[in-house]
Design a protein around this motif. Structure first.
Motif, PDB file in Angstrom:
ATOM      1  N   LEU A   1      -1.994   8.266  -3.432  1.00  0.00           N
ATOM      2  CA  LEU A   1      -1.081   7.255  -2.894  1.00  0.00           C
ATOM      3  C   LEU A   1      -1.501   6.801  -1.500  1.00  0.00           C
ATOM      4  O   LEU A   1      -1.256   5.662  -1.106  1.00  0.00           O
ATOM      5  CB  LEU A   1       0.344   7.809  -2.813  1.00  0.00           C
ATOM      6  N   MET A   2      -2.132   7.690  -0.750  1.00  0.00           N
ATOM      7  CA  MET A   2      -2.504   7.404   0.637  1.00  0.00           C
ATOM      8  C   MET A   2      -3.777   6.586   0.786  1.00  0.00           C
ATOM      9  O   MET A   2      -4.038   6.037   1.862  1.00  0.00           O
ATOM     10  CB  MET A   2      -2.679   8.722   1.400  1.00  0.00           C
ATOM     11  N   VAL A   3      -4.582   6.484  -0.261  1.00  0.00           N
ATOM     12  CA  VAL A   3      -5.913   5.886  -0.158  1.00  0.00           C
ATOM     13  C   VAL A   3      -5.932   4.511   0.506  1.00  0.00           C
ATOM     14  O   VAL A   3      -6.747   4.283   1.401  1.00  0.00           O
ATOM     15  CB  VAL A   3      -6.621   5.858  -1.540  1.00  0.00           C
ATOM     16  N   PRO A   4      -5.077   3.577   0.150  1.00  0.00           N
ATOM     17  CA  PRO A   4      -5.214   2.256   0.768  1.00  0.00           C
ATOM     18  C   PRO A   4      -4.926   2.213   2.272  1.00  0.00           C
ATOM     19  O   PRO A   4      -5.474   1.384   2.981  1.00  0.00           O
ATOM     20  CB  PRO A   4      -4.197   1.388   0.028  1.00  0.00           C
ATOM     21  N   ALA A   5      -4.060   3.102   2.759  1.00  0.00           N
ATOM     22  CA  ALA A   5      -3.582   2.971   4.134  1.00  0.00           C
ATOM     23  C   ALA A   5      -4.110   4.024   5.111  1.00  0.00           C
ATOM     24  O   ALA A   5      -4.030   3.828   6.313  1.00  0.00           O
ATOM     25  CB  ALA A   5      -2.052   3.000   4.148  1.00  0.00           C
ATOM     26  N   PHE A   6      -4.644   5.149   4.608  1.00  0.00           N
ATOM     27  CA  PHE A   6      -5.023   6.247   5.491  1.00  0.00           C
ATOM     28  C   PHE A   6      -6.485   6.616   5.313  1.00  0.00           C
ATOM     29  O   PHE A   6      -7.011   6.597   4.199  1.00  0.00           O
ATOM     30  CB  PHE A   6      -4.152   7.481   5.205  1.00  0.00           C
ATOM     31  N   ASP A   7      -7.129   6.996   6.415  1.00  0.00           N
ATOM     32  CA  ASP A   7      -8.526   7.407   6.331  1.00  0.00           C
ATOM     33  C   ASP A   7      -8.631   8.819   5.754  1.00  0.00           C
ATOM     34  O   ASP A   7      -7.632   9.512   5.555  1.00  0.00           O
ATOM     35  CB  ASP A   7      -9.220   7.286   7.687  1.00  0.00           C
ATOM     36  N   GLN A   8      -9.854   9.232   5.502  1.00  0.00           N
ATOM     37  CA  GLN A   8     -10.099  10.528   4.860  1.00  0.00           C
ATOM     38  C   GLN A   8      -9.569  11.694   5.687  1.00  0.00           C
ATOM     39  O   GLN A   8      -9.021  12.649   5.141  1.00  0.00           O
ATOM     40  CB  GLN A   8     -11.594  10.710   4.584  1.00  0.00           C
TER      41      GLN A   8
ATOM     42  N   ASP B   1      23.312  23.174  -0.254  1.00  0.00           N
ATOM     43  CA  ASP B   1      22.466  24.177  -0.896  1.00  0.00           C
ATOM     44  C   ASP B   1      21.006  23.749  -0.944  1.00  0.00           C
ATOM     45  O   ASP B   1      20.215  24.300  -1.698  1.00  0.00           O
ATOM     46  CB  ASP B   1      22.982  24.490  -2.306  1.00  0.00           C
ATOM     47  N   GLN B   2      20.643  22.760  -0.118  1.00  0.00           N
ATOM     48  CA  GLN B   2      19.256  22.292  -0.107  1.00  0.00           C
ATOM     49  C   GLN B   2      18.582  22.585   1.229  1.00  0.00           C
ATOM     50  O   GLN B   2      19.167  22.391   2.288  1.00  0.00           O
ATOM     51  CB  GLN B   2      19.185  20.783  -0.346  1.00  0.00           C
ATOM     52  N   THR B   3      17.358  23.036   1.122  1.00  0.00           N
ATOM     53  CA  THR B   3      16.515  23.229   2.283  1.00  0.00           C
ATOM     54  C   THR B   3      15.437  22.155   2.237  1.00  0.00           C
ATOM     55  O   THR B   3      14.807  21.958   1.197  1.00  0.00           O
ATOM     56  CB  THR B   3      15.880  24.635   2.253  1.00  0.00           C
ATOM     57  N   ARG B   4      15.242  21.462   3.338  1.00  0.00           N
ATOM     58  CA  ARG B   4      14.231  20.395   3.426  1.00  0.00           C
ATOM     59  C   ARG B   4      13.264  20.679   4.568  1.00  0.00           C
ATOM     60  O   ARG B   4      13.689  20.905   5.687  1.00  0.00           O
ATOM     61  CB  ARG B   4      14.868  19.030   3.646  1.00  0.00           C
ATOM     62  N   LEU B   5      12.007  20.631   4.237  1.00  0.00           N
ATOM     63  CA  LEU B   5      10.961  20.685   5.246  1.00  0.00           C
ATOM     64  C   LEU B   5      10.360  19.293   5.276  1.00  0.00           C
ATOM     65  O   LEU B   5       9.805  18.832   4.268  1.00  0.00           O
ATOM     66  CB  LEU B   5       9.909  21.737   4.886  1.00  0.00           C
ATOM     67  N   ARG B   6      10.513  18.595   6.408  1.00  0.00           N
ATOM     68  CA  ARG B   6      10.003  17.229   6.536  1.00  0.00           C
ATOM     69  C   ARG B   6       8.715  17.232   7.341  1.00  0.00           C
ATOM     70  O   ARG B   6       8.664  17.721   8.465  1.00  0.00           O
ATOM     71  CB  ARG B   6      11.030  16.325   7.209  1.00  0.00           C
ATOM     72  N   LEU B   7       7.680  16.679   6.734  1.00  0.00           N
ATOM     73  CA  LEU B   7       6.362  16.571   7.357  1.00  0.00           C
ATOM     74  C   LEU B   7       6.046  15.087   7.534  1.00  0.00           C
ATOM     75  O   LEU B   7       6.130  14.327   6.562  1.00  0.00           O
ATOM     76  CB  LEU B   7       5.296  17.218   6.478  1.00  0.00           C
ATOM     77  N   THR B   8       5.658  14.690   8.732  1.00  0.00           N
ATOM     78  CA  THR B   8       5.327  13.294   8.995  1.00  0.00           C
ATOM     79  C   THR B   8       3.947  13.201   9.621  1.00  0.00           C
ATOM     80  O   THR B   8       3.627  13.945  10.539  1.00  0.00           O
ATOM     81  CB  THR B   8       6.371  12.649   9.939  1.00  0.00           C
ATOM     82  N   ARG B   9       3.172  12.266   9.112  1.00  0.00           N
ATOM     83  CA  ARG B   9       1.834  11.993   9.651  1.00  0.00           C
ATOM     84  C   ARG B   9       1.686  10.495   9.825  1.00  0.00           C
ATOM     85  O   ARG B   9       1.940   9.718   8.902  1.00  0.00           O
ATOM     86  CB  ARG B   9       0.760  12.521   8.686  1.00  0.00           C
ATOM     87  N   ARG B  10       1.321  10.094  11.040  1.00  0.00           N
ATOM     88  CA  ARG B  10       1.085   8.683  11.321  1.00  0.00           C
ATOM     89  C   ARG B  10      -0.400   8.361  11.224  1.00  0.00           C
ATOM     90  O   ARG B  10      -1.230   9.231  11.409  1.00  0.00           O
ATOM     91  CB  ARG B  10       1.635   8.333  12.711  1.00  0.00           C
ATOM     92  N   ARG B  11      -0.682   7.089  10.992  1.00  0.00           N
ATOM     93  CA  ARG B  11      -2.082   6.672  10.907  1.00  0.00           C
ATOM     94  C   ARG B  11      -2.773   6.776  12.238  1.00  0.00           C
ATOM     95  O   ARG B  11      -2.250   6.774  13.263  1.00  0.00           O
ATOM     96  CB  ARG B  11      -2.182   5.212  10.458  1.00  0.00           C
TER      97      ARG B  11
END
Length: 139
Positions: free
Chosen positions: A24-31, A129-139
């Motif tokens: 999914l990341m291929v068009p917008a993010f580098d390797q 009853d939900q645990t969320r780990l949110r990870l964010t990476r910018r270009r």
């Protein structure tokens, strides 16, 4: 755009999901960005499988929001929350390795440090009853 996934509590299910997210990341993010997200995601999902509930009927969810400038991954689990100090008190030397003593290299204990190092933001939330780990990476 929002993409939702669900995997069983099985380490073998992590790699195919991670490959889907990387695609999914291929068009917008580098390797380099794709590799960083892949490493953080695999580590976070592995932690959820290994340290989460032992109830194999409870799957692990993943919500991916992808924009032109960032990717946000929410790993959603129904296990009890991890202590917040685990994220707050990360040892900066957790990734240090003695190249002269590779035989005694610990096999665990560096996952959260890797996740934090690879991502721009890491947040942990427990709601109902939900645990969320949110990870964010910018270009």
């Amino acid at each position: 755009m929002l993409h939702s996934f669900s995997i069983p509590r099985d380490l073998a299910a992590i790699s195919p999901l991670s490959q889907s997210v990387t695609a999914l990341m291929v068009p917008a993010f580098d390797q380099d960005a794709r590799d960083a997200v892949d490493l953080a995601l695999v580590e976070a999902l592995s932690n959820a499988v290994q340290h989460g509930t032992k109830d194999s009927a409870k799957s692990i969810g993943l919500e991916v929001v992808l924009t032109e400038t960032e990717i946000t991954l929410d790993i959603i689990d129904s296990t009890p929350p991890m202590p917040l100090f685990l994220l707050e008190d990360l040892d900066p030397d957790a990734l240090e390795v003695d190249p002269d003593d590779l035989e005694n290299l610990p096999e665990t204990g560096r996952g959260l440090a890797l996740i934090v190092m690879m991502m721009d933001e890491v947040a942990f939330h427990h709601i109902d009853d939900q645990t969320r780990l949110r990870l964010t990476r910018r270009r």
